[in-house]
Design a protein around this motif. Structure first.
Motif, mmCIF file in Angstrom:
data_model
loop_
_atom_site.group_PDB
_atom_site.id
_atom_site.type_symbol
_atom_site.label_atom_id
_atom_site.label_comp_id
_atom_site.label_asym_id
_atom_site.label_seq_id
_atom_site.Cartn_x
_atom_site.Cartn_y
_atom_site.Cartn_z
ATOM 1 N N UNK A 193 -3.540 9.006 4.165
ATOM 2 C CA UNK A 193 -4.261 8.455 3.214
ATOM 3 C C UNK A 193 -3.704 7.106 2.825
ATOM 4 N N UNK A 194 -4.260 6.050 3.167
ATOM 5 C CA UNK A 194 -3.681 4.711 2.371
ATOM 6 C C UNK A 194 -4.136 4.338 1.266
ATOM 7 N N UNK A 195 -3.515 4.133 0.077
ATOM 8 C CA UNK A 195 -4.330 3.581 -1.021
ATOM 9 C C UNK A 195 -3.610 2.113 -1.139
ATOM 10 N N UNK A 231 0.715 -1.334 -0.033
ATOM 11 C CA UNK A 231 -0.048 -0.044 -0.080
ATOM 12 C C UNK A 231 0.861 1.333 -0.040
ATOM 13 N N UNK A 232 0.390 2.234 -0.343
ATOM 14 C CA UNK A 232 0.924 3.523 -0.455
ATOM 15 C C UNK A 232 0.484 4.541 0.801
ATOM 16 N N UNK A 233 1.408 5.222 1.390
ATOM 17 C CA UNK A 233 0.804 5.797 2.602
ATOM 18 C C UNK A 233 1.293 7.237 2.455
ATOM 19 N N UNK A 234 0.325 8.182 2.743
ATOM 20 C CA UNK A 234 0.941 9.548 2.411
ATOM 21 C C UNK A 234 0.306 10.451 3.653
ATOM 22 N N UNK A 239 -11.509 7.953 11.404
ATOM 23 C CA UNK A 239 -11.204 6.979 10.493
ATOM 24 C C UNK A 239 -12.218 6.836 9.491
ATOM 25 N N UNK A 240 -12.155 7.261 8.216
ATOM 26 C CA UNK A 240 -12.805 6.825 6.804
ATOM 27 C C UNK A 240 -12.510 5.679 6.053
ATOM 28 N N UNK A 241 -13.682 4.904 5.576
ATOM 29 C CA UNK A 241 -13.112 3.705 5.166
ATOM 30 C C UNK A 241 -14.287 2.947 4.984
ATOM 31 N N UNK A 242 -14.106 1.587 5.012
ATOM 32 C CA UNK A 242 -14.989 0.798 5.179
ATOM 33 C C UNK A 242 -15.876 0.878 6.537
ATOM 34 N N UNK A 243 -17.233 0.717 6.281
ATOM 35 C CA UNK A 243 -18.307 1.159 7.254
ATOM 36 C C UNK A 243 -18.260 2.601 7.398
ATOM 37 N N UNK A 265 -8.583 -6.215 -2.708
ATOM 38 C CA UNK A 265 -8.850 -5.630 -4.037
ATOM 39 C C UNK A 265 -8.218 -4.193 -3.993
ATOM 40 N N UNK A 266 -9.267 -3.172 -4.103
ATOM 41 C CA UNK A 266 -8.516 -2.172 -4.544
ATOM 42 C C UNK A 266 -9.408 -1.128 -3.493
ATOM 43 N N UNK A 267 -8.798 -0.083 -2.679
ATOM 44 C CA UNK A 267 -9.429 0.804 -1.781
ATOM 45 C C UNK A 267 -8.724 1.806 -1.171
ATOM 46 N N UNK A 268 -9.156 2.759 -0.376
ATOM 47 C CA UNK A 268 -8.681 4.028 0.023
ATOM 48 C C UNK A 268 -9.153 3.920 1.465
ATOM 49 N N UNK A 269 -8.425 4.390 2.607
ATOM 50 C CA UNK A 269 -8.701 4.543 4.029
ATOM 51 C C UNK A 269 -8.129 6.046 4.216
ATOM 52 N N UNK A 270 -8.871 6.766 4.976
ATOM 53 C CA UNK A 270 -8.314 8.024 5.398
ATOM 54 C C UNK A 270 -8.635 8.440 6.722
ATOM 55 N N UNK A 271 -7.667 9.223 7.293
ATOM 56 C CA UNK A 271 -7.600 9.436 8.814
ATOM 57 C C UNK A 271 -7.320 10.808 9.205
ATOM 58 N N UNK A 272 -7.711 11.110 10.280
ATOM 59 C CA UNK A 272 -7.302 12.126 11.126
ATOM 60 C C UNK A 272 -6.547 11.870 12.352
ATOM 61 N N UNK A 273 -5.451 12.023 12.423
ATOM 62 C CA UNK A 273 -4.463 11.674 13.413
ATOM 63 C C UNK A 273 -4.331 13.043 14.460
ATOM 64 N N UNK A 274 -4.954 12.871 15.609
ATOM 65 C CA UNK A 274 -4.843 14.090 16.419
ATOM 66 C C UNK A 274 -3.561 14.018 17.232
#
Length: 270
Positions: free
Chosen positions: A44-46, A24-27, A68-72, A90-99
């Motif tokens: 952002x993880x793709x 995966x790619x993490x930015x 966290x934004x993604x599955x569910x 498969x293929x996906x994207x997860x996004x998060x806010x780390x405080x």
């Protein structure tokens, strides 16, 4: 037009980082300046594993709260003290806010320890329609657009500045950087506060005890050395990190990582 503020972060906490980098790619990106007192970064993880095997990614968590934004549905994730893993397919994207450590307390308006090892619906903390926000985040496209959506979301009702957040974040940062700090009284002494005062601050702002934070930071160090392929003297490292003996380090490492340190070192360097 918003300027993308990209962050070059470490892989500390990402187990088997060599394998992870191929899966995966993490930015990471900084928030708007008005949010910098509370938010460490957005991530952002793709991944695209189409035609390949699913990947199970395990993490050695940090003492932070995340959104966290993604599955569910989107969710607030309190500090996770146990093991944590995510299956990527498969293929996906997860996004998060780390405080920042302590940075979620002004949003929660309650002790952060009340959500440790818990997951909350986003609407339990923020006055927002989670489904609409998640759709906007995941469909925004480029990283700059995702960061802009997150900025706008958090700036809808920003909390008042809280100087205690800076103090708490500084304490956690020192615990992570200074490997010589292995006791809570030593950490408290560096900031001229009592152990009891530090314990109360951590329960209120961080969500876990200062002892847990110190121990987790030392496990991060152990896992990182092993993943680099270092020829680790586990007995010597146990003493360096403040453990009574090697057996205690092995027990804590195995509980947190899922395998004994020697096996992790072999697997991570393969």
């Amino acid at each position: 037009m918003a300027t993308l503020r990209r962050v070059i972060g470490s892989t500390r906490g990402i187990l088997h980082p060599r394998l992870a980098g191929a899966k995966f790619q993490l930015s990471r990106h900084l928030p708007a300046p008005a949010l910098a007192a509370f938010v460490a970064h957005y991530w952002m993880v793709r991944w695209d594993l189409r035609g390949g095997e699913p990947h199970q990614q395990r993490l050695l968590t940090h003492p932070v709260v995340q959104v966290v934004f993604g599955d569910g549905p989107p969710r607030v994730v309190g500090v996770v003290r146990g093991g944590f893993s995510r299956r990527l397919t498969d293929r996906g994207l997860a996004v998060g806010v780390r405080f920042r450590p302590g940075g979620f307390r002004p949003f929660l308006r309650a002790p952060v320890s009340t959500i440790t090892d818990r997951t909350l619906d986003l609407a339990e903390v923020f006055p927002v329609d989670g489904a609409i926000l998640q759709a906007a985040v995941l469909s925004a496209g480029a990283d700059a657009a995702v960061a802009r959506v997150l900025d706008e979301f958090l700036l809808l009702s920003p909390p008042e500045p809280d100087p205690v957040v800076d103090l708490v974040a500084e304490v956690v940062d020192l615990a992570a950087r200074d490997q010589g700090i292995v006791r809570v009284d030593a950490l408290a002494g560096r900031f001229d506060v009592s152990v009891r005062r530090l314990q109360r601050l951590f329960a209120e702002y961080v969500g876990v005890s200062p002892k847990w934070v110190i121990r987790r930071c030392r496990l991060h160090e152990a896992a990182e050395r092993a993943a680099r392929g270092d020829d680790v003297d586990w007995s010597g490292l146990a003493a360096e990190l403040g453990y009574a003996d090697q057996a205690h380090l092995v027990r804590d490492f195995t509980e947190a990582v899922g395998v004994p340190p020697g096996r992790y070192a072999r697997d991570a360097s393969a």
